[in-house]
Scaffold this active site. Sequence first.
Site, PDB file in Angstrom:
ATOM      1  N   CYS A  19       0.815  -1.223   0.000  1.00  0.00           N
ATOM      2  CA  CYS A  19       0.000   0.000   0.000  1.00  0.00           C
ATOM      3  C   CYS A  19       0.846   1.270   0.000  1.00  0.00           C
ATOM      4  O   CYS A  19       0.335   2.353  -0.277  1.00  0.00           O
ATOM      5  CB  CYS A  19      -0.947   0.010   1.193  1.00  0.00           C
ATOM      6  SG  CYS A  19      -2.197  -1.260   1.056  1.00  0.00           S
TER       7      CYS A  19
HETATM    8  N1  CO8 Z   1     -19.611  -9.270   8.874  1.00  0.00           N
HETATM    9  C1  CO8 Z   1     -20.050  -9.347  10.159  1.00  0.00           C
HETATM   10  N2  CO8 Z   1     -19.229  -9.560  11.202  1.00  0.00           N
HETATM   11  C2  CO8 Z   1     -17.921  -9.701  10.944  1.00  0.00           C
HETATM   12  C3  CO8 Z   1     -17.385  -9.638   9.639  1.00  0.00           C
HETATM   13  C4  CO8 Z   1     -18.291  -9.421   8.568  1.00  0.00           C
HETATM   14  N3  CO8 Z   1     -17.887  -9.336   7.309  1.00  0.00           N
HETATM   15  N4  CO8 Z   1     -16.063  -9.807   9.698  1.00  0.00           N
HETATM   16  C5  CO8 Z   1     -15.737  -9.982  10.989  1.00  0.00           C
HETATM   17  N5  CO8 Z   1     -16.857  -9.910  11.751  1.00  0.00           N
HETATM   18  C6  CO8 Z   1     -16.974 -10.076  13.203  1.00  0.00           C
HETATM   19  C7  CO8 Z   1     -15.830 -10.890  13.774  1.00  0.00           C
HETATM   20  O1  CO8 Z   1     -16.136 -12.270  13.710  1.00  0.00           O
HETATM   21  C8  CO8 Z   1     -15.776 -10.385  15.196  1.00  0.00           C
HETATM   22  O2  CO8 Z   1     -16.780 -11.028  15.966  1.00  0.00           O
HETATM   23  P1  CO8 Z   1     -16.480 -11.415  17.520  1.00  0.00           P
HETATM   24  O3  CO8 Z   1     -16.244 -10.094  18.207  1.00  0.00           O
HETATM   25  O4  CO8 Z   1     -17.731 -12.116  17.917  1.00  0.00           O
HETATM   26  O5  CO8 Z   1     -15.253 -12.279  17.474  1.00  0.00           O
HETATM   27  C9  CO8 Z   1     -16.187  -8.908  15.081  1.00  0.00           C
HETATM   28  O6  CO8 Z   1     -16.879  -8.798  13.831  1.00  0.00           O
HETATM   29  C10 CO8 Z   1     -15.009  -7.975  15.101  1.00  0.00           C
HETATM   30  O7  CO8 Z   1     -14.026  -8.432  14.148  1.00  0.00           O
HETATM   31  P2  CO8 Z   1     -12.639  -7.709  13.928  1.00  0.00           P
HETATM   32  O8  CO8 Z   1     -11.947  -7.554  15.242  1.00  0.00           O
HETATM   33  O9  CO8 Z   1     -11.878  -8.400  12.827  1.00  0.00           O
HETATM   34  O10 CO8 Z   1     -13.155  -6.305  13.368  1.00  0.00           O
HETATM   35  P3  CO8 Z   1     -12.479  -4.882  13.403  1.00  0.00           P
HETATM   36  O11 CO8 Z   1     -13.346  -3.967  14.148  1.00  0.00           O
HETATM   37  O12 CO8 Z   1     -11.026  -4.938  13.772  1.00  0.00           O
HETATM   38  O13 CO8 Z   1     -12.537  -4.448  11.856  1.00  0.00           O
HETATM   39  C11 CO8 Z   1     -11.080  -4.289   9.945  1.00  0.00           C
HETATM   40  C12 CO8 Z   1     -11.877  -5.214  10.856  1.00  0.00           C
HETATM   41  C13 CO8 Z   1     -12.046  -3.407   9.175  1.00  0.00           C
HETATM   42  C14 CO8 Z   1     -10.285  -5.149   8.960  1.00  0.00           C
HETATM   43  C15 CO8 Z   1     -10.131  -3.407  10.779  1.00  0.00           C
HETATM   44  O14 CO8 Z   1      -9.424  -4.178  11.717  1.00  0.00           O
HETATM   45  C16 CO8 Z   1      -9.123  -2.632   9.943  1.00  0.00           C
HETATM   46  O15 CO8 Z   1      -9.451  -1.914   9.018  1.00  0.00           O
HETATM   47  N6  CO8 Z   1      -7.841  -2.710  10.286  1.00  0.00           N
HETATM   48  C17 CO8 Z   1      -6.782  -2.005   9.576  1.00  0.00           C
HETATM   49  C18 CO8 Z   1      -6.429  -2.843   8.406  1.00  0.00           C
HETATM   50  C19 CO8 Z   1      -5.479  -2.182   7.472  1.00  0.00           C
HETATM   51  O16 CO8 Z   1      -5.224  -1.017   7.450  1.00  0.00           O
HETATM   52  N7  CO8 Z   1      -4.913  -3.015   6.620  1.00  0.00           N
HETATM   53  C20 CO8 Z   1      -4.058  -2.571   5.621  1.00  0.00           C
HETATM   54  C21 CO8 Z   1      -4.205  -3.587   4.550  1.00  0.00           C
HETATM   55  S1  CO8 Z   1      -3.748  -3.025   3.025  1.00  0.00           S
HETATM   56  C22 CO8 Z   1      -2.114  -3.447   2.691  1.00  0.00           C
HETATM   57  O17 CO8 Z   1      -1.175  -2.864   3.109  1.00  0.00           O
HETATM   58  C23 CO8 Z   1      -1.894  -4.615   1.837  1.00  0.00           C
HETATM   59  C24 CO8 Z   1      -2.107  -4.241   0.418  1.00  0.00           C
HETATM   60  C25 CO8 Z   1      -2.256  -5.454  -0.398  1.00  0.00           C
HETATM   61  C26 CO8 Z   1      -3.399  -5.315  -1.333  1.00  0.00           C
HETATM   62  C27 CO8 Z   1      -4.176  -6.589  -1.293  1.00  0.00           C
HETATM   63  C28 CO8 Z   1      -5.314  -6.601  -2.277  1.00  0.00           C
HETATM   64  C29 CO8 Z   1      -6.231  -7.801  -2.110  1.00  0.00           C
END
Ligand code: CO8
Length: 381
Positions: free
Chosen positions: A157
């Site tokens: 990214c």
């Molecule tokens: N629908 C409903 N519930 C869900 C879903 C869903 N889709 N997904 C997860 N949940 C549930 C989980 O099961 C969990 O339930 P429980 O509490 O019962 O265990 C609850 O929701 C909370 O889950 P999370 O802790 O995973 O949720 P978050 O609040 O942390 O949100 C995010 C998830 C949105 C992913 C968040 O953590 C985030 O944005 N983090 C930062 C990520 C980031 O910046 N990443 C950078 C990646 S990009 C990069 O550098 C790579 C590039 C490569 C490109 C690749 C292209 C494919």
Amino acid sequence: MTAAVIRSTGLWTPDESITNAELVDSFNAYVAKFNAENAAAIEAGEVEALSPSSVEFIEKASGIKSRYVVDKAGVLDIDRMVPFIPERSNEEISILAEIGLKACQDALARAGKTAADVDGVIVAASNMQRGYPAMAVEIQDALGIEDGWGFDMNVACSSATFGLQSAADQIAAGHARAILVVNPEICSGHLNWRDRDSHFIFGDVATAVLLERDDLGEGGWKILGTKLKTKFSNNIRNNFGFLNRTEKPTGDNKPIQNGAPKDDKLFVQEGRKVFKEVVPMVSEMIRGHMDELGVEPDDLRRVWLHQANINMNLMIARKVFGREAGGEDAPTILDEYANTSSAGSIIAFHKHSDDLKSGDRGVICSFGAGYSAGTVFVEKI
Ligand code: CO8
């Protein structure tokens, strides 16, 4: 040494877009089908039932409302869940070069320049569609740059800011008059659309930035300073690569085709850890760079941040400005485009910089896998 300026930016956006409601409908239909087909094994405790996704979760956790993709039908087809991008012959332009070229043409037109003014092309993106020849050389050829060069680079990214620093340095050193830094991202091709944790995160797009020696034109953005940082982390990873086919000791070594089962080597992350570790890393980096450049928070008009998560961006902006920050301070394009990897901060800059006045300052900042982060401070000419 002569300074490089950002003369213009270009954007190419796919025609097709998927809303959260459409995405979740398709994902949940897949989950229902999987659970029905595996009911006996789930009942026996041999297979884990899949959980449905939710529009409310996606919007609240990420700020994403829709994403552009090169092929909507393939992604939403629950028997496929992979975009359909037909193979092209070697005599046709490859898709990554084609969309990168469109972004370059947009950037050149906005600056009133032609390819004859450009010496170099850097393709800086998360995933190249092949090892070689470089996509940048193909774009160079398509633009008709006879006496020049191109190369590809990948810092996930953060690729755009790493590319901008490379281009600015090369122009300052006298190696080129102007360079196009191009970020073509087909994230839909390396996302596991069957994975509930990440199926909503990414979209497709291409951006380009035209950097030029300052005495060769007018307008644009002075580059006040650039800074790069990396720190190894396994929290965002993609192990897909040419060596995957060598990993099996015997038997099936066919390259992975369509279908993307759960164990495909595609994008994976520990989203919570990324959030917690990258927010301080990036906000401290921006503040440290501001101190070096003598830029006070009040002198900073805008931060164009990597677009991964709205909550993350507002938290970084709050730490940088030392006060509550909103969309005017840190514009969001994430709602419409989702995370487009290297292109995100450039789309934000492209769409939300025309209103700034001469002398206004801001920072383009990317962060992501590696970990990696980059800051490019700019001042409107
Ligand atoms: N629908 C409903 N519930 C869900 C879903 C869903 N889709 N997904 C997860 N949940 C549930 C989980 O099961 C969990 O339930 P429980 O509490 O019962 O265990 C609850 O929701 C909370 O889950 P999370 O802790 O995973 O949720 P978050 O609040 O942390 O949100 C995010 C998830 C949105 C992913 C968040 O953590 C985030 O944005 N983090 C930062 C990520 C980031 O910046 N990443 C950078 C990646 S990009 C990069 O550098 C790579 C590039 C490569 C490109 C690749 C292209 C494919």
